[in-house]
Motif scaffolding. Structure first.
Motif, PDB file in Angstrom:
ATOM      1  N   ILE A 312       0.836  -1.199   0.000  1.00 49.66           N
ATOM      2  CA  ILE A 312       0.000   0.000   0.000  1.00 49.66           C
ATOM      3  C   ILE A 312       0.872   1.250   0.000  1.00 49.66           C
ATOM      4  CG2 ILE A 312      -1.692   1.316   1.337  1.00 49.66           C
ATOM      5  CD1 ILE A 312      -2.809  -1.338   2.362  1.00 49.66           C
ATOM      6  N   ALA A 313       1.979   1.208   0.732  1.00 47.98           N
ATOM      7  CA  ALA A 313       2.843   2.386   0.857  1.00 47.98           C
ATOM      8  C   ALA A 313       3.422   2.823  -0.486  1.00 47.98           C
ATOM      9  CB  ALA A 313       3.976   2.099   1.843  1.00 47.98           C
ATOM     10  N   ILE A 314       3.623   1.888  -1.418  1.00 53.74           N
ATOM     11  CA  ILE A 314       4.283   2.256  -2.674  1.00 53.74           C
ATOM     12  C   ILE A 314       3.396   3.120  -3.573  1.00 53.74           C
ATOM     13  CG2 ILE A 314       5.774   0.219  -2.655  1.00 53.74           C
ATOM     14  CD1 ILE A 314       3.977  -1.054  -4.711  1.00 53.74           C
ATOM     15  N   VAL A 315       2.087   3.237  -3.286  1.00 51.44           N
ATOM     16  CA  VAL A 315       1.209   4.071  -4.123  1.00 51.44           C
ATOM     17  C   VAL A 315       0.697   5.299  -3.386  1.00 51.44           C
ATOM     18  CG1 VAL A 315       0.481   2.078  -5.484  1.00 51.44           C
ATOM     19  CG2 VAL A 315      -0.898   2.792  -3.518  1.00 51.44           C
ATOM     20  N   GLN A 316       1.038   5.445  -2.108  1.00 52.57           N
ATOM     21  CA  GLN A 316       0.575   6.609  -1.361  1.00 52.57           C
ATOM     22  C   GLN A 316       1.327   7.866  -1.797  1.00 52.57           C
ATOM     23  OE1 GLN A 316      -2.013   6.542   1.163  1.00 52.57           O
ATOM     24  NE2 GLN A 316      -2.260   4.613   0.077  1.00 52.57           N
ATOM     25  N   THR A 317       0.625   8.990  -1.755  1.00 54.02           N
ATOM     26  CA  THR A 317       1.263  10.258  -2.104  1.00 54.02           C
ATOM     27  C   THR A 317       1.383  11.192  -0.895  1.00 54.02           C
ATOM     28  OG1 THR A 317      -0.885  11.164  -2.784  1.00 54.02           O
ATOM     29  CG2 THR A 317       0.499  10.173  -4.503  1.00 54.02           C
ATOM     30  N   ASP A 318       0.670  10.924   0.170  1.00 51.17           N
ATOM     31  CA  ASP A 318       0.768  11.707   1.395  1.00 51.17           C
ATOM     32  C   ASP A 318       1.990  11.223   2.176  1.00 51.17           C
ATOM     33  OD1 ASP A 318       0.338  12.190   4.360  1.00 51.17           O
ATOM     34  OD2 ASP A 318      -1.383  13.299   3.582  1.00 51.17           O
ATOM     35  N   LEU A 319       2.923  12.128   2.455  1.00 51.98           N
ATOM     36  CA  LEU A 319       4.197  11.737   3.054  1.00 51.98           C
ATOM     37  C   LEU A 319       4.002  11.041   4.403  1.00 51.98           C
ATOM     38  CD1 LEU A 319       7.261  11.763   2.817  1.00 51.98           C
ATOM     39  CD2 LEU A 319       7.269  14.039   3.856  1.00 51.98           C
ATOM     40  N   LYS A 320       3.127  11.569   5.241  1.00 59.64           N
ATOM     41  CA  LYS A 320       2.925  10.965   6.548  1.00 59.64           C
ATOM     42  C   LYS A 320       2.213   9.618   6.439  1.00 59.64           C
ATOM     43  CE  LYS A 320       1.659  13.433  10.104  1.00 59.64           C
ATOM     44  NZ  LYS A 320       0.972  14.427  10.968  1.00 59.64           N
ATOM     45  N   ARG A 321       1.347   9.462   5.458  1.00 58.29           N
ATOM     46  CA  ARG A 321       0.679   8.166   5.292  1.00 58.29           C
ATOM     47  C   ARG A 321       1.645   7.104   4.761  1.00 58.29           C
ATOM     48  NH1 ARG A 321      -4.802   7.445   5.822  1.00 58.29           N
ATOM     49  NH2 ARG A 321      -5.903   9.330   6.451  1.00 58.29           N
ATOM     50  N   ILE A 322       2.598   7.516   3.939  1.00 56.47           N
ATOM     51  CA  ILE A 322       3.641   6.571   3.524  1.00 56.47           C
ATOM     52  C   ILE A 322       4.352   6.032   4.760  1.00 56.47           C
ATOM     53  CG2 ILE A 322       5.856   6.350   2.333  1.00 56.47           C
ATOM     54  CD1 ILE A 322       4.854   8.464   0.341  1.00 56.47           C
ATOM     55  N   LEU A 323       4.693   6.945   5.668  1.00 60.86           N
ATOM     56  CA  LEU A 323       5.383   6.541   6.888  1.00 60.86           C
ATOM     57  C   LEU A 323       4.476   5.734   7.804  1.00 60.86           C
ATOM     58  CD1 LEU A 323       7.353   9.839   7.642  1.00 60.86           C
ATOM     59  CD2 LEU A 323       8.116   7.803   6.398  1.00 60.86           C
ATOM     60  N   ALA A 324       3.184   6.038   7.786  1.00 62.41           N
ATOM     61  CA  ALA A 324       2.245   5.286   8.624  1.00 62.41           C
ATOM     62  C   ALA A 324       2.168   3.831   8.170  1.00 62.41           C
ATOM     63  CB  ALA A 324       0.867   5.928   8.569  1.00 62.41           C
ATOM     64  N   TYR A 325       2.016   3.613   6.866  1.00 62.14           N
ATOM     65  CA  TYR A 325       1.973   2.234   6.377  1.00 62.14           C
ATOM     66  C   TYR A 325       3.329   1.553   6.541  1.00 62.14           C
ATOM     67  CZ  TYR A 325      -2.753   2.646   4.653  1.00 62.14           C
ATOM     68  OH  TYR A 325      -4.113   2.786   4.589  1.00 62.14           O
ATOM     69  N   SER A 326       4.383   2.352   6.482  1.00 63.17           N
ATOM     70  CA  SER A 326       5.698   1.795   6.764  1.00 63.17           C
ATOM     71  C   SER A 326       5.768   1.295   8.205  1.00 63.17           C
ATOM     72  CB  SER A 326       6.760   2.870   6.531  1.00 63.17           C
ATOM     73  OG  SER A 326       7.979   2.506   7.134  1.00 63.17           O
ATOM     74  N   THR A 327       5.174   2.047   9.139  1.00 62.81           N
ATOM     75  CA  THR A 327       5.157   1.619  10.539  1.00 62.81           C
ATOM     76  C   THR A 327       4.442   0.285  10.687  1.00 62.81           C
ATOM     77  OG1 THR A 327       5.217   3.891  11.361  1.00 62.81           O
ATOM     78  CG2 THR A 327       4.370   2.218  12.851  1.00 62.81           C
ATOM     79  N   ILE A 328       3.271   0.170  10.050  1.00 60.83           N
ATOM     80  CA  ILE A 328       2.526  -1.095  10.105  1.00 60.83           C
ATOM     81  C   ILE A 328       3.387  -2.233   9.577  1.00 60.83           C
ATOM     82  CG2 ILE A 328       0.484  -2.318   9.248  1.00 60.83           C
ATOM     83  CD1 ILE A 328      -0.924   0.393   9.058  1.00 60.83           C
ATOM     84  N   SER A 329       4.085  -1.974   8.473  1.00 62.70           N
ATOM     85  CA  SER A 329       4.924  -3.003   7.864  1.00 62.70           C
ATOM     86  C   SER A 329       6.077  -3.398   8.778  1.00 62.70           C
ATOM     87  CB  SER A 329       5.461  -2.494   6.524  1.00 62.70           C
ATOM     88  OG  SER A 329       6.229  -3.480   5.873  1.00 62.70           O
TER      89      SER A 329
END
Length: 645
Positions: A312-329
């Protein structure tokens, strides 16, 4: 020193009380100083506890510090007490150390709100009171010596997260995110409550306590039925862990938690709340070791969550949401580690992740300030020249997240993958593919946000932030660079794994663990390095020179684009299957029971009272003669009553 361990809780408590009582009178600088100093004092206390433990023999590095008598019923007793051992001290150091850096950063960041207007003194004070309360509850959780006290900290952290995520309460999205986090976590918390009750029935009565050491000591002589029941107990504990640590199926609250101020994102997603589930499983490892089915479920939930969130993180454009999904991962990697029995590796990744993820979130906050609230990486570009300090800090954090060789994230992730390979090559395969995705989306964010030319007016006029926001982050950058040296693999020497030796007394009851050869370890080491470098190269090829073959490769995955952008439709599924049916049921109950019966009864009583009042009011004529006659008749009736009876 150990007998004074209780002061680690006193400092954040004093900080929030002082700001609550005096903060409004003494201003923002006083508020920030008191809150930060309180957490720093707790950090120094944690350092002192670590040195005090080092002075003890290894087999004596577990000290219980009773605070007060709590529950005493017959032979059953639960005291409020602190457990000081290597695992709890590591957690306390992470919580207070990273927490202090976040407080330091927030002192400047929170001077304005997300609309770049001066934040009122009242809201500024409230924010730091909430932060101190969060630290207090997290320390209560990780230093608890029994399951009941752990539950108190567990619930306290949930309350604090609700208050912090919904801090911008005037925004409907923030208020909804706070409620979502609170409600989703209640599902997991219900599992923890049931697990504690079940443990009491199985072992608590026999042990006369819910203390960890007493419950674990009761395991060897327990009946076979009780041991068999541990699968159910540990599955309930796992349910609780998936809520706090945002794993399948209860991960949906964490991306929305980005609505809170950036320091909150760093505090919740890096060092504290989201790691509570990993810590709880590691602390309860004697229970999980007797439930191999649950262990397998933990490992697979971790592996699949890591893969899902990374995709999911590879298609996000919101910087904080990229990091949020990274946290989950990354939390998925930690679950994978503890699920295969590599508890030290899981805690190791927890520690390194705290450094580089806090660093990434706080640098994202700097970018957000510079971009006047804009977080879309497609509208950034060219920030490397505009914000050179922030660029290097974000680059270090992204490299550590990507598993760039020799950085902290590489060592801890590699330790988990190595142990996973020994348990199941299939789990390793999922983990290593996820590592490729992680390296790609980490540097996708770097290249889109900081390289190229500015793609918006905000990016054109962006500027570096003040030292109050940039200077503290160098400490996190140092951790992202060098913290991995605390857990070097065995191929570097018998004593290379300092963290493993430190945590050894906590996990000593595991006995012999499976070990591969040094040659296998070296091969997997090289594979992990190659995968990280490949992911970084693919991101470079796609977003810097934009080579045709890289675009063609991306097009191969275009059929998945819609699914990934909709996050596998998990939120929509929950809305359709759970939320909307419950809303319809609630509306039906309102119409049938609340509307007809409850409101009807209340309205009926009100109407009867009004009518009775009207009737009584008619007797009030205003004629004095009638009042005198009524008084006379009343006196006569009273006299007759006493004369006749």
């Amino acid at each position: 020193m150990l007998s004074f361990a209780w002061i680690i809780l006193v400092f954040p408590l004093l900080g929030l009380l002082i700001n609550l009582i005096f903060g409004k009178r003494l201003g923002k600088s006083f508020i920030a100083f008191v809150a930060g100093a309180a957490v720093f004092a707790s950090f120094l206390t944690a350092v002192g506890l670590a040195f005090a433990l080092l002075g003890l023999p290894e087999d004596a590095r577990s000290v219980t510090v009773p605070l007060w008598s709590w529950i005493h019923i017959g032979d059953f007793a639960v005291d409020f007490a602190l457990l000081i051992d290597p695992l709890s001290v590591v957690m306390a150091l992470v919580v207070t150390g990273v927490g202090f850096i976040i407080h330091w950063y927030a002192a400047t960041y929170m001077l304005v709100d997300d609309k770049h207007q001066d934040l009122s003194l009242r809201l500024y004070g409230r924010f730091f009171i909430y932060l101190n309360f969060f630290i207090l509850m997290m320390l209560t959780l990780v230093l608890a010596n029994n399951y009941l006290q752990l539950y108190v900290g567990w619930e306290g952290v949930g309350l604090a997260s609700y208050l912090l995520i919904g801090f911008w309460f005037y925004k409907p999205s923030a208020a909804d995110a706070g409620k979502k986090a609170f409600i989703v976590n209640r599902v997991g918390d219900f599992g923890l409550a049931l697990a504690i009750m079940w443990l009491f029935l199985l072992f608590g009565k026999q042990a006369g306590s819910l203390a960890f050491k007493d419950i674990f000591a009761a395991l060897p002589g327990a009946p076979d039925a009780a041991i068999a029941a541990l699968t159910g107990v540990t599955l309930l504990l796992l349910l609780a862990a998936t809520g706090k640590s945002a794993q399948i199926p209860l991960f949906v609250w964490l991306p929305d938690a980005m609505e809170g101020p950036t320091p909150v994102s760093a505090l919740i997603h890096a060092a504290t709340m989201v790691t509570a589930g990993v810590y709880m499983i590691a602390r309860s490892h004697p229970l999980f070791e007797l439930a191999p089915t649950t262990m397998a479920v933990v490992a697979w939930i971790g592996a699949l969550t890591a893969l899902m969130a990374a995709s999911i993180a590879i298609v996000q454009t919101d910087l904080k949401r990229i990091l949020a999904y990274s946290t989950i991962s990354q939390l998925g990697y930690m679950f994978l580690g503890v699920g295969v029995g590599a508890y030290t590796a899981g805690v190791f990744h927890l520690m390194t992740h705290a450094f580089f993820k806090a660093l990434l979130f706080l640098t994202a906050g700097s970018v957000m300030h510079a971009m006047h609230g804009e977080l879309n990486i497609d509208l950034m570009g060219g920030l490397r020249k505009k914000m050179p300090k922030t660029y290097w800090q974000f680059l270090i954090g992204a490299a550590a997240l990507a598993g760039f060789p020799l950085l902290a994230g590489f060592w801890s992730k590699d330790a988990i993958l190595y142990e996973a390979f020994l348990k199941s090559p299939l789990l390793w395969g999922v983990g290593i593919f996820t590592a490729l995705l992680t390296a790609f989306y980490s540097f996708r964010a770097v290249y889109r946000a900081f390289h190229g030319e500015p793609r918006s007016e905000h990016a054109e006029h962006a500027h570096e932030q003040s030292p109050g926001m940039t200077f503290p982050l160098w400490f996190l950058a140092a951790g992202a660079l060098f913290a991995g040296l605390l857990g070097l693999p065995a191929m570097f020497g018998e004593h290379a794994n300092v963290l493993g030796a430190w945590l050894g007394p906590v996990f000593a009851d595991l006995g012999g663990t499976e070990h591969g050869s040094e040659s296998l370890e070296l091969i997997l080491f090289l594979v992990s390095s190659s995968i990280a470098l490949l992911g970084i190269f693919l991101a470079y090829a796609r977003y810097i020179p934009e080579w045709g073959w890289a675009k063609s490769l991306q097009n191969l995955f275009s059929p998945l684009q819609n699914t990934l952008e909709h996050k596998y439709w998990v939120d929509e599924f929950y809305m359709a299957v759970i939320v909307n049916p419950l809303r319809r049921l609630a509306n039906w109950f309102y119409r049938v029971f609340d509307g007809r019966f409850i409101e009807g009864a209340v309205n009926g009583v009100g109407a009867y009272t009004v009518r009775a009042g009207d009737y009584v009011a008619r007797a009030q004529t205003g004629v004095l003669g009638m009042y005198a006659l009524s008084f006379f008749v009343g006196v006569v009736l009273i006299l007759l009553y006493f004369l006749l009876w």
